[in-house]
Design a protein around this motif. Structure first.
Motif, PDB file in Angstrom:
ATOM      1  N   ASP A 126      86.807  81.525  75.260  1.00 41.88           N
ATOM      2  CA  ASP A 126      88.043  80.772  75.475  1.00 41.88           C
ATOM      3  C   ASP A 126      87.772  79.534  76.326  1.00 41.88           C
ATOM      4  O   ASP A 126      88.321  78.456  76.076  1.00 41.88           O
ATOM      5  N   TYR A 127      86.930  79.686  77.329  1.00 38.69           N
ATOM      6  CA  TYR A 127      86.538  78.551  78.163  1.00 38.69           C
ATOM      7  C   TYR A 127      85.889  77.473  77.311  1.00 38.69           C
ATOM      8  O   TYR A 127      86.217  76.283  77.420  1.00 38.69           O
ATOM      9  N   LEU A 128      84.949  77.896  76.455  1.00 37.72           N
ATOM     10  CA  LEU A 128      84.249  76.964  75.572  1.00 37.72           C
ATOM     11  C   LEU A 128      85.229  76.264  74.639  1.00 37.72           C
ATOM     12  O   LEU A 128      85.152  75.047  74.427  1.00 37.72           O
ATOM     13  N   MET A 129      86.151  77.019  74.073  1.00 40.61           N
ATOM     14  CA  MET A 129      87.117  76.448  73.146  1.00 40.61           C
ATOM     15  C   MET A 129      87.992  75.409  73.843  1.00 40.61           C
ATOM     16  O   MET A 129      88.231  74.315  73.316  1.00 40.61           O
ATOM     17  N   ARG A 130      88.445  75.731  75.033  1.00 40.41           N
ATOM     18  CA  ARG A 130      89.288  74.786  75.762  1.00 40.41           C
ATOM     19  C   ARG A 130      88.517  73.516  76.101  1.00 40.41           C
ATOM     20  O   ARG A 130      89.065  72.410  76.032  1.00 40.41           O
ATOM     21  N   PHE A 131      87.266  73.679  76.485  1.00 41.76           N
ATOM     22  CA  PHE A 131      86.462  72.504  76.815  1.00 41.76           C
ATOM     23  C   PHE A 131      86.263  71.631  75.587  1.00 41.76           C
ATOM     24  O   PHE A 131      86.360  70.398  75.661  1.00 41.76           O
ATOM     25  N   ARG A 132      85.991  72.250  74.433  1.00 42.62           N
ATOM     26  CA  ARG A 132      85.833  71.487  73.192  1.00 42.62           C
ATOM     27  C   ARG A 132      87.109  70.729  72.838  1.00 42.62           C
ATOM     28  O   ARG A 132      87.065  69.570  72.420  1.00 42.62           O
ATOM     29  N   ILE A 133      88.237  71.378  73.012  1.00 45.57           N
ATOM     30  CA  ILE A 133      89.509  70.729  72.699  1.00 45.57           C
ATOM     31  C   ILE A 133      89.738  69.531  73.615  1.00 45.57           C
ATOM     32  O   ILE A 133      90.200  68.469  73.173  1.00 45.57           O
ATOM     33  N   GLU A 134      89.389  69.673  74.907  1.00 46.67           N
ATOM     34  CA  GLU A 134      89.565  68.550  75.827  1.00 46.67           C
ATOM     35  C   GLU A 134      88.661  67.383  75.459  1.00 46.67           C
ATOM     36  O   GLU A 134      89.067  66.218  75.547  1.00 46.67           O
TER      37      GLU A 134
END
Length: 294
Positions: A236-244
């Motif tokens: 989830d952390y990785l996904m949020r970072f990618r989205i940002e």
């Protein structure tokens, strides 16, 4: 330990300060709701103070921050000649108190700031200061405070006022370091290492096993630590970072949506769009249109 949590920016700012010598038998004045923080750093002797129900013995090499909204009083007179710096400072940002560091608190506020990397908004963070502490390097603090007080002579000059604020930020940093001598907790270290790896390799396909091998921790332990420190699992952390990262590219470039998805680690455009919509509540195309002119 009581810890002050200051939201930054705006930066805490220096107002006025000085050096005082209290003779044997002198008591610190009692005051209520002085509306500024009062930092006391003792260089010799000892101040005996109370704030509300808490009492302190502030001996040489120690500091105490008296709150702007509390009642302060002397618990006894100085038993010997006592030298100390007093510094009044204030913050225009939010501040609060706790008896533990932020790393042991719920992660919701931290989570918001970590991923809010939009350059068009001001991002805040929390600076932690011990209310009462044994200084890490008393001689260094003494040098900084001496500079600060000496600058009072010419603080009618704007450049000198600026210099005072710079020196004061070093004072704040030194106070903050005084509570970190024990170092971060093992779980915080693990979570930070994992987060650093994910941020560095966000464009690649990353498995839980690869993450574990890269920082020498078991994937289950990593997940537990990241949940504690950041409020979310590694994926989830990785996904949020990618989205940002995608949001920045949508705002700052004219790259096609599919290409932006590839740039931030998505192999399929449709998957990128669905993930973006899940986290942002809007498609990448509509997100870009929201900020485009015309």
């Amino acid at each position: 330990m009581t810890i002050l949590h200051l939201t930054v920016p705006p930066l805490p700012h220096y107002i006025i300060g000085g050096y005082a010598v209290a003779p044997t038998g002198r008591k610190h004045p009692s005051r209520r709701n002085i509306e500024v923080f009062d930092l006391l750093v003792v260089t010799s002797g000892c101040l005996y103070l109370g704030e509300e129900a808490q009492e302190y013995e502030v001996s040489a090499g120690h500091s105490l921050i008296l709150r702007p909204d509390a009642y302060h009083y002397a618990t006894r007179a100085c038993q010997e000649q006592t030298g100390y710096y007093w510094i009044h400072f204030q913050t225009l940002g939010k501040w609060g108190l706790s008896d533990q560091s932020l790393s042991a608190e719920p992660a919701e506020p931290k989570d918001e700031n970590i991923f809010a990397s939009n350059k068009y908004t001001t991002q805040t963070f929390t600076k932690q200061l011990p209310q009462f502490a044994k200084l890490l390097q008393p001689s260094k603090m003494d040098n900084l405070l001496r500079q600060l007080v000496q600058l009072n002579m010419n603080d009618h000059i704007p450049s000198v006022k600026w210099k005072q604020q710079l020196v004061f930020q070093e004072v704040i940093e030194h106070l903050s370091a005084s509570m970190e001598t024990a170092g971060p907790s093992p779980s915080a270290l693990c979570a930070e290492q994992a987060a650093s790896y994910l941020r560095e390799h966000y464009q690649e396909d990353i498995t839980a096993q690869e993450l574990g091998e890269s920082i020498n921790f078991h994937p289950v332990y990593i997940a537990r630590c990241m949940q504690k420190e950041f409020g979310c699992a590694p994926f989830d952390y990785l996904m949020r970072f990618r989205i940002e990262r995608a949001k920045l590219l949508l705002l700052q470039t004219d790259l096609p949506i599919a290409r932006i998805g590839e740039e931030v680690g998505f192999n399929h455009a449709a998957y990128f769009t669905s993930c973006f919509a899940k986290y942002e509540g809007i498609s990448p195309r509509k997100y870009r249109q929201r900020f485009s002119h015309g």
